[in-house]
Design a protein around this motif. Sequence first.
Motif, PDB file in Angstrom:
ATOM      1  N   GLY A 127      24.394 120.617 -29.012  1.00 24.04           N
ATOM      2  CA  GLY A 127      25.620 120.447 -28.875  1.00 24.04           C
ATOM      3  C   GLY A 127      26.507 121.371 -29.096  1.00 24.04           C
ATOM      4  O   GLY A 127      25.751 122.543 -28.799  1.00 24.04           O
ATOM      5  N   LYS A 128      27.156 121.852 -29.306  1.00 22.15           N
ATOM      6  CA  LYS A 128      27.373 123.040 -29.718  1.00 22.15           C
ATOM      7  C   LYS A 128      27.324 123.448 -30.901  1.00 22.15           C
ATOM      8  O   LYS A 128      27.694 124.899 -31.480  1.00 22.15           O
ATOM      9  CB  LYS A 128      29.496 122.864 -29.849  1.00 22.15           C
ATOM     10  N   SER A 129      26.729 123.222 -31.998  1.00 23.02           N
ATOM     11  CA  SER A 129      26.667 123.634 -33.188  1.00 23.02           C
ATOM     12  C   SER A 129      25.213 124.284 -32.624  1.00 23.02           C
ATOM     13  O   SER A 129      24.149 123.575 -32.629  1.00 23.02           O
ATOM     14  CB  SER A 129      26.294 122.273 -33.945  1.00 23.02           C
ATOM     15  N   LYS A 130      25.222 125.584 -34.024  1.00 20.21           N
ATOM     16  CA  LYS A 130      23.437 125.987 -33.926  1.00 20.21           C
ATOM     17  C   LYS A 130      23.208 126.338 -35.934  1.00 20.21           C
ATOM     18  O   LYS A 130      24.472 126.568 -36.020  1.00 20.21           O
ATOM     19  CB  LYS A 130      23.483 127.407 -33.025  1.00 20.21           C
ATOM     20  N   ILE A 131      22.302 126.394 -35.608  1.00 14.78           N
ATOM     21  CA  ILE A 131      22.133 126.456 -37.487  1.00 14.78           C
ATOM     22  C   ILE A 131      21.159 127.911 -37.098  1.00 14.78           C
ATOM     23  O   ILE A 131      19.787 127.116 -36.965  1.00 14.78           O
ATOM     24  CB  ILE A 131      21.522 125.454 -37.890  1.00 14.78           C
ATOM     25  N   ASN A 132      21.009 128.499 -38.223  1.00 18.99           N
ATOM     26  CA  ASN A 132      19.913 129.107 -38.796  1.00 18.99           C
ATOM     27  C   ASN A 132      19.815 129.325 -40.170  1.00 18.99           C
ATOM     28  O   ASN A 132      20.519 129.543 -40.650  1.00 18.99           O
ATOM     29  CB  ASN A 132      19.368 130.348 -38.098  1.00 18.99           C
ATOM     30  N   ALA A 133      18.826 128.501 -40.954  1.00 25.28           N
ATOM     31  CA  ALA A 133      18.139 129.116 -42.527  1.00 25.28           C
ATOM     32  C   ALA A 133      17.344 129.675 -42.283  1.00 25.28           C
ATOM     33  O   ALA A 133      16.313 129.171 -42.118  1.00 25.28           O
ATOM     34  CB  ALA A 133      18.190 127.203 -42.067  1.00 25.28           C
ATOM     35  N   THR A 134      17.043 130.231 -43.608  1.00 18.25           N
ATOM     36  CA  THR A 134      15.903 130.898 -43.990  1.00 18.25           C
ATOM     37  C   THR A 134      16.093 130.703 -45.775  1.00 18.25           C
ATOM     38  O   THR A 134      16.848 130.414 -46.256  1.00 18.25           O
ATOM     39  CB  THR A 134      16.978 132.561 -43.680  1.00 18.25           C
TER      40      THR A 134
END
Length: 1003
Positions: free
Chosen positions: A514-521
């Motif tokens: 949807g409107k959410s984006k996650i980038n995790a490192t």
Amino acid sequence: MKQKLVLLILSFGFVITALAQQRQITGTVLDSATNKGLAGASIMIKNSKKGVATDASGKFAIAVPANNENVILVVSNAGYNQQEIEVGAQNVLTIVMTPDLKQLSDVVVIGYGAVKKKDLTGAVASIKSEDIVRSNPTNAEKAMQGQFAGVNITKASNLPGQAFSMDIRGENTITGVTEPLVVIDGVMGGRIEDINPADIQSIDILKDASSTAIYGSRGANGVVIITSKKGSSGKAKFTVDAYFGQKTPAHLPDFQTAQQFYQSQYTDVILNNGTPATFSSNELEMINSDKTTDWVDEITRTGIQTGTTAAVSGGFGGTTYRFSGGFLQEDGTIKHTSYKRYSLNGSVDSRINSFIRVGFTAFINYSENPRSSLEALRSAYRARPTGVVYYDDLVNPSDGYDEAQGPWNGYAVWMGIKDNQVMSPVVEVDPGNARYLVKAANQMGNAYAEITLLKGLSFKSSISASNIDTRTGDYRGTYTKDRAGSKLPRANYSDAGITSWTFDNQLTYNYSSGKSKINATALQSAFKTKTENYAISVQNLPFASLWHNLGSAGLSNITALSSDYVQNTLQSYMGRINYTYDDKYIVTLTGRGDGASQLANGNKWAFFPSGAFAWRVIDENFMANSKVFSDLKLRLTYGQVGNSNVSPYSTQAQILNTVYSYDQLAGNAFAPGTLGNKDLKWERSEEVNLGLDMGFFNNRLTATVELYKKNTKDLILEQNLPTSTGFEVVTANVGKISNKGIEVLLNSTNIRSKDFSWRTTINFSKNINRIEALANGVDAIIGNSLFVGESVKSYYDYKFTGIWQIADSSKAASYSQLPGQVKVIDKNGDGVISSSTDKDDRMVLGSQLPNYTIGMTNYFTYKNFDLSFFMYYRNGTMFMNGLFGGGTMADYTNNRYNHIVLNYWTRNNPTNDMYGVGVSQPYKNAIAYQIANFLRVSDITVGYTMPGVKLKKYSMDKFRVYLQVTNPFIFTKYKGMDPEYNSNTYVDDVPNMVYTLGLSIGF
């Protein structure tokens, strides 16, 4: 035989059939504003790996399936909106690209990843390849100077091949290193001066603690990330960039002629009732015959500055590559001084299959930096202009020391002067008498493998390594100032090696819904470095064998022998989450734990958190009809970083060699040398940053404003101890420093038409550095010029307020002074000039740190011609001018040496500019403190680029020729060698200008 013929015919038929199933699409990609071709634009067939790039005139050719009219070409270029073109039955395309007003496609490297500029939350500044090579820098740091707001870059010497000093947002420590971490294609701790600028694609600088927190303790002083050029898919491309220039001395201070020197040191000294200098008969002949010797001119020359870089790049079948080789020669303007660098760079990136990608980057650099005597320039500045160059021109060799010495290669060793302290500079500079050589070899590289584990989840493992070996030889023969024409030669040789490696394991996860984006490192990192040093010094060498046969001096003539080994390691764990909602609200959270081997047990580990928030205000509905802004983003960050700013083993008690007496016999022993501190811990900085990104007039004008405040506590300093402990000091965490400031970056497209364009980039930086606390709770450590409330590089002394005049004789006498002497401020008004603790008249005069800096670059194009120039202004820096120190070139109380031309005081010239000759000067140092403001026009470049029609005729992708002048103008009131740094002429070269002709071609 028949079978082979049949197979050949069938194979040929298959090829013809395959070619028949393809059709060639040609076209041109244009800029919508200028209607000119866009070089380097990417043309990809959608849902495939096949693609090409446009040439220098924007043209391309790509093969597509012949029987498929549903082919879609994806066209993209940095700074422009991406387009998808339905080919249909067309064979020739004209594609017009519009600038991305929000610069959505600009990518910024942030450390262990990259983000689009619109998603950036921290304070990060960037420049690209064209801005790096525009001024033909021999060192990339030179190209960076004045280009980044908040980054202070200063040269330390005019000698060729020398590095620059750099600090980001002020000085964060008192005793330690303030240089930022340099990351070159993943290689930690690289040296910028070792990299060929032509191999660099971009330089990104992480400035605030939120951005640098990803590097933990290693990023405490900021981070410089250098990304080298890589290959791209398509046919192989070959490029050559070459230039040739002449370097000439320029902007030198005026020195006295023989007649001016005689006037100041004899005639005017008598006028001021002083004791005049004495002159030999050889000098008087020079003076009376209206001759003079310009010793600086005698030892300088017009040198060469040239560089060539050849590169080949391309890509096929999921693999891209680039290899380059470079050569640089930068002569010094002092004779027999130069710098040569040979560089190789290679990179390969390959997608093995849909889930495995591997690659490597490697740099190999070798340099030689030969010089003659380190003393040559200072001797040339000091030598009297009344001296004689050649022995045969002496009217009386016995009047002085020359007859006893005799000529050396026809030169008068002591110049016909009754002084054996300064040897003839032309003798000193000769490589037969003195040589100094630095050889450096640097190999570094990074290799990685990346695996896609699941959709959106990848694991990357990389190893980077660096090895720097520096060998230095120093030979000083009999005919040098060091050996005074009578002692046998001496020499020393040293070898320093630094080896380091970093092993990173990185897990990255990308998810959108949807409107959410996650980038995790998530990251695990291990770093290790070791340093080895070996050195030997000898005297009384029987031959002029330089440093190649030190054993010939014999064991009794070894004056120094040393070796050293230091090792330290760093273990780190890091996590970072970027969350974006509706492409408007962006949050970044980072945490890193570092463990440093050089700190004591119990204090080795520390955790450094950071957080950032960005709000793209321009994308809100209430901004939809804004007539003011075309872009608007607000950023707020907070972060902590640490600094293990202490030498390895210094937390432990150390021992030293000593001698003791046992039964009246001398013996060697060891004794406690320093007191260990098991409580020594990390220096820790916390910083708040407020940023605002704005665009106006459809982003024809963009602005970025940063406000920041950084506090550093637990500074590692020496703390005084009671004498009863048996030690004077111990290293402890006892100080505090703050830095706060403002940074502004403006980019303006002033004019943009079909044939003419004009762009301007301006940056402004102001930083206020302040000591907040010192050891033992004191307000000042006067001996080190450290004061609470002042900057870390302050000057503390008497303040110059003019020259005592004859009309002030009575007032001067009350201070036991005379007309013509330096007048200083009586701070407490007690009628006595004193440095006593209870009535100290000294004060903080200023700081070596600048008040503010401004950099401005202008770019003009007219049809196929271009003009650019860069100006740099620095304000507020104070130096204790190295030319004014005791016994040097602006010290008019010393009649042994020549002087720069100054408006000095006499009874007939009652000036306040400079004190009187022949008059004692108890406070002469006060006049040495000078503000070194300057405006430098760093370079002016005029070029011509061949248009695409002509390029096609000659089967070329690029052809550009240009003329350039470097350092043509400098405006300053500073009375020194170069206002950028404080030189006393020892181990230095003179300022210069470079005139260059350059050529860039591509096939």
